[in-house]
Design an enzyme around this catalytic site. Structure first.
Site, PDB file in Angstrom:
ATOM      1  N   CYS A 139      -5.522 -15.838  -5.159  1.00 41.67           N
ATOM      2  CA  CYS A 139      -5.254 -14.585  -4.441  1.00 41.67           C
ATOM      3  C   CYS A 139      -4.329 -14.856  -3.262  1.00 41.67           C
ATOM      4  O   CYS A 139      -4.301 -15.951  -2.713  1.00 41.67           O
ATOM      5  CB  CYS A 139      -6.583 -14.011  -3.951  1.00 41.67           C
ATOM      6  N   SER A 167      -4.636 -13.991  -0.292  1.00 40.53           N
ATOM      7  CA  SER A 167      -5.354 -14.366   0.940  1.00 40.53           C
ATOM      8  C   SER A 167      -5.544 -15.884   1.046  1.00 40.53           C
ATOM      9  O   SER A 167      -5.554 -16.427   2.144  1.00 40.53           O
ATOM     10  CB  SER A 167      -6.715 -13.682   1.012  1.00 40.53           C
ATOM     11  N   HIS A 196      -2.408 -17.049   2.402  1.00 38.58           N
ATOM     12  CA  HIS A 196      -2.279 -16.742   3.834  1.00 38.58           C
ATOM     13  C   HIS A 196      -2.820 -17.889   4.687  1.00 38.58           C
ATOM     14  O   HIS A 196      -2.346 -18.127   5.781  1.00 38.58           O
ATOM     15  CB  HIS A 196      -3.042 -15.449   4.180  1.00 38.58           C
ATOM     16  N   HIS A 229     -11.814 -17.712  -3.501  1.00 36.01           N
ATOM     17  CA  HIS A 229     -12.880 -16.716  -3.261  1.00 36.01           C
ATOM     18  C   HIS A 229     -12.980 -15.694  -4.384  1.00 36.01           C
ATOM     19  O   HIS A 229     -13.681 -14.706  -4.238  1.00 36.01           O
ATOM     20  CB  HIS A 229     -12.608 -15.996  -1.928  1.00 36.01           C
ATOM     21  N   CYS A 265     -12.595 -10.330  -6.369  1.00 33.35           N
ATOM     22  CA  CYS A 265     -11.728  -9.918  -5.252  1.00 33.35           C
ATOM     23  C   CYS A 265     -10.712  -8.877  -5.673  1.00 33.35           C
ATOM     24  O   CYS A 265     -10.889  -7.697  -5.448  1.00 33.35           O
ATOM     25  CB  CYS A 265     -11.006 -11.101  -4.588  1.00 33.35           C
TER      26      CYS A 265
HETATM   27  N1  COD Z   1       7.796  -3.467   0.925  1.00 32.38           N
HETATM   28  C1  COD Z   1       7.308  -3.263  -0.319  1.00 32.38           C
HETATM   29  N2  COD Z   1       6.695  -4.242  -1.036  1.00 32.38           N
HETATM   30  C2  COD Z   1       6.598  -5.453  -0.492  1.00 32.38           C
HETATM   31  C3  COD Z   1       7.102  -5.753   0.803  1.00 32.38           C
HETATM   32  C4  COD Z   1       7.732  -4.681   1.520  1.00 32.38           C
HETATM   33  N3  COD Z   1       8.247  -4.872   2.742  1.00 32.38           N
HETATM   34  N4  COD Z   1       6.848  -7.055   1.069  1.00 32.38           N
HETATM   35  C5  COD Z   1       6.214  -7.559  -0.001  1.00 32.38           C
HETATM   36  N5  COD Z   1       6.057  -6.609  -0.949  1.00 32.38           N
HETATM   37  C6  COD Z   1       5.407  -6.711  -2.260  1.00 32.38           C
HETATM   38  C7  COD Z   1       5.616  -8.020  -2.973  1.00 32.38           C
HETATM   39  O1  COD Z   1       6.825  -8.032  -3.717  1.00 32.38           O
HETATM   40  C8  COD Z   1       4.386  -8.092  -3.898  1.00 32.38           C
HETATM   41  O2  COD Z   1       4.632  -7.519  -5.160  1.00 32.38           O
HETATM   42  C9  COD Z   1       3.344  -7.230  -3.175  1.00 32.38           C
HETATM   43  O3  COD Z   1       4.010  -6.612  -2.076  1.00 32.38           O
HETATM   44  C10 COD Z   1       2.160  -8.063  -2.628  1.00 32.38           C
HETATM   45  O4  COD Z   1       1.466  -8.584  -3.673  1.00 32.38           O
HETATM   46  P1  COD Z   1       0.829 -10.068  -3.707  1.00 32.38           P
HETATM   47  O5  COD Z   1       0.735 -10.466  -5.150  1.00 32.38           O
HETATM   48  O6  COD Z   1       1.546 -10.929  -2.771  1.00 32.38           O
HETATM   49  O7  COD Z   1      -0.616  -9.874  -3.076  1.00 32.38           O
HETATM   50  P2  COD Z   1      -2.051  -9.444  -3.657  1.00 32.38           P
HETATM   51  O8  COD Z   1      -1.926  -8.172  -4.425  1.00 32.38           O
HETATM   52  O9  COD Z   1      -2.700 -10.614  -4.314  1.00 32.38           O
HETATM   53  O10 COD Z   1      -2.877  -9.189  -2.291  1.00 32.38           O
HETATM   54  C11 COD Z   1      -2.335  -8.461  -1.298  1.00 32.38           C
HETATM   55  C12 COD Z   1      -3.292  -8.215  -0.115  1.00 32.38           C
HETATM   56  C13 COD Z   1      -2.460  -7.584   0.943  1.00 32.38           C
HETATM   57  C14 COD Z   1      -4.414  -7.278  -0.503  1.00 32.38           C
HETATM   58  C15 COD Z   1      -3.958  -9.521   0.383  1.00 32.38           C
HETATM   59  O11 COD Z   1      -3.060 -10.500   0.654  1.00 32.38           O
HETATM   60  C16 COD Z   1      -4.682  -9.276   1.695  1.00 32.38           C
HETATM   61  O12 COD Z   1      -4.136  -9.168   2.761  1.00 32.38           O
HETATM   62  N6  COD Z   1      -5.949  -9.220   1.594  1.00 32.38           N
HETATM   63  C17 COD Z   1      -6.763  -9.070   2.735  1.00 32.38           C
HETATM   64  C18 COD Z   1      -7.851  -8.189   2.409  1.00 32.38           C
HETATM   65  C19 COD Z   1      -9.082  -8.923   2.105  1.00 32.38           C
HETATM   66  O13 COD Z   1     -10.052  -8.293   1.811  1.00 32.38           O
HETATM   67  N7  COD Z   1      -9.070 -10.259   2.187  1.00 32.38           N
HETATM   68  C20 COD Z   1     -10.166 -11.078   1.894  1.00 32.38           C
HETATM   69  C21 COD Z   1     -10.130 -11.621   0.490  1.00 32.38           C
HETATM   70  S1  COD Z   1      -8.736 -11.157  -0.442  1.00 32.38           S
HETATM   71 ZN    ZN Z   2      -8.709 -12.190  -2.447  1.00 32.79          ZN
END
Ligand code: COD
Ligand code: ZN
Length: 378
Positions: free
Chosen positions: A47, A49, A52, A68, A175
């Protein structure tokens, strides 16, 4: 021969410091103490996160075993554990459910105070770790730590699931899937016929798209700067997709124009302060609701015009899709088994555990939605 009550030596992926790759080493995993459960992890998703932490955006204590989003089988249980037994298929819960704190008792609450998110200790409730490497303690991550063949979690942080569930798929319910889907159906409570915009079409954003569709939204607009994400978003229910880079004006103005004044529900599923404001501004100024799902880097702050809220908008956050974890995860797995939703389109790569660094590279380069790492043959 039973391993119950004994220290288990097994492979785990350790991160020693930010911005460094995982190294797979042999660690020792102590037996579970009272109210704890030792789990053999069989499948774990990768994931954003977790990434991050690697990038330094999320502050934790090192060395650490990340991960996780997983599924496995109970190996042994500590004294007093009643909700699971050895051999049960389970999903670890990074948001636990103690059933006693105010959040657990509140009908709308789900962020149990026993969580180790935010300012994390990286330790079990008694202030110690169950992991050691060459005799030195290694930190836990959000009470789960799944990038290891064996982990120990608190009984509040594990849910028993259907014995027939395919672990290499349902691990996503730990998750990504639940976080995005629940943001739409539980937090926003999207209504039939409504118009939605989902910012960020990663695994979590696509799950939000699925939630909007399941709730009966008639228009679902996907927003992403990577157009390679659009085909899958459409397959899962997005009615149209837009790339902010294709427009001269701010994306909120584009969405307001496209929807005659703004969407009913917007979701920020990226974790950036600028897109949180853009998502807020793109929902209808009076009755629109914007849900913040992505968590921005530790210590970032937002400045915005209060007028965005005075006119009536609702701005809310959502953690783990607002599900009460221990109660809901088994039901979500049953719903998956009953084919009420699919997880296959989210899983773009399945790799053996030792390819963990490759899996993170696929995420960073935008080539994967979810990679699932297999620790044994589930
Ligand atoms: N504008 C539009 N799209 C964008 C931009 C932008 N400026 N920047 C990036 N993107 C796109 C990327 O191209 C990508 O497709 C997407 O946004 C993000 O997707 P991923 O694959 O990087 O991330 P995910 O879907 O696995 O997870 C994203 C979260 C934001 C949910 C995750 O990182 C997070 O912050 N989780 C915290 C919440 C939480 O509960 N955390 C605890 C366990 S996860
Ligand atoms: Zn997660």
């Amino acid at each position: 021969m039973s391993t119950a009550g004994k220290v288990i030596k097994c492979k785990a992926a350790i991160i020693w410091e930010p911005k460094k790759p995982f190294s797979i080493v042999e660690i020792e995993v102590a037996p579970p103490k009272a109210h704890e459960v030792r789990i053999q992890i069989l499948a774990t998703g990768v994931c954003r996160s977790d990434d991050h932490v690697l990038s330094g955006a999320l502050a934790v204590k090192f060395p650490i075993i990340l991960g996780h989003e997983a599924a496995g089988v109970v190996e042994s249980i500590g004294e007093g554990v009643t909700s699971v037994k050895p051999g049960d298929k389970v999903i670890p819960l990074f948001v636990p459910q103690c059933g006693e704190c105010r959040a657990c008792l509140h009908p709308r609450g789900n962020l149990c105070t026993k969580n180790d998110l935010g300012v994390s200790t990286g330790l079990m409730a008694d202030g110690t770790s169950r992991f050691t490497y060459q005799g030195k303690p290694v930190h836990h991550f959000v009470g789960t730590s799944t990038f290891t063949e064996y982990t120990v979690v608190c009984e509040n942080a594990v849910a028993k699931i259907d014995a027939a569930a395919p672990l290499e798929k349902v691990c996503l319910i730990g998750c990504g899937f639940s976080t995005g889907y629940g943001a739409a159906v539980n937090s926003a409570k999207v209504e039939p016929g409504s118009t939605c915009a989902v910012f960020g079409l990663g695994g979590v954003g696509l799950s939000a798209v699925m939630g909007c569709k399941a709730a009966g939204a008639s228009r679902i607009i996907g927003v992403d700067i990577n157009k390679d994400k659009f085909a899958k978003a459409k397959e899962l229910g997005a009615t149209e997709c837009i790339n902010p880079q294709d427009f001269k004006k701010p994306i909120q103005d584009v969405l307001i124009e496209m929807t005659d004044g703004g969407v009913d529900y917007s979701f920020e599923v990226i974790g950036r302060t600028e897109t949180m404001i853009a998502a807020l501004a793109s929902c209808h100024m009076n009755f629109g609701t914007s849900v913040a799902v992505g968590v921005p880097p530790s210590a970032s702050e937002i400045t915005f015009s209060p007028m965005l809220l005075f006119t009536g908008r609702t701005w809310m956050g959502s953690v783990f899709g607002a599900w009460k974890s221990k109660d809901s995860v088994p039901k979500l797995v049953s719903d998956f088994m009953a084919k009420k939703f699919t997880l296959d389109p989210l899983i773009t790569h399945t790799l053996p555990f030792h390819k963990i660094n490759e899996a993170f590279e696929l995420l960073r380069t935008g080539k994967s939605i979810r990679s699932v790492l297999l620790l044994q043959n589930p």
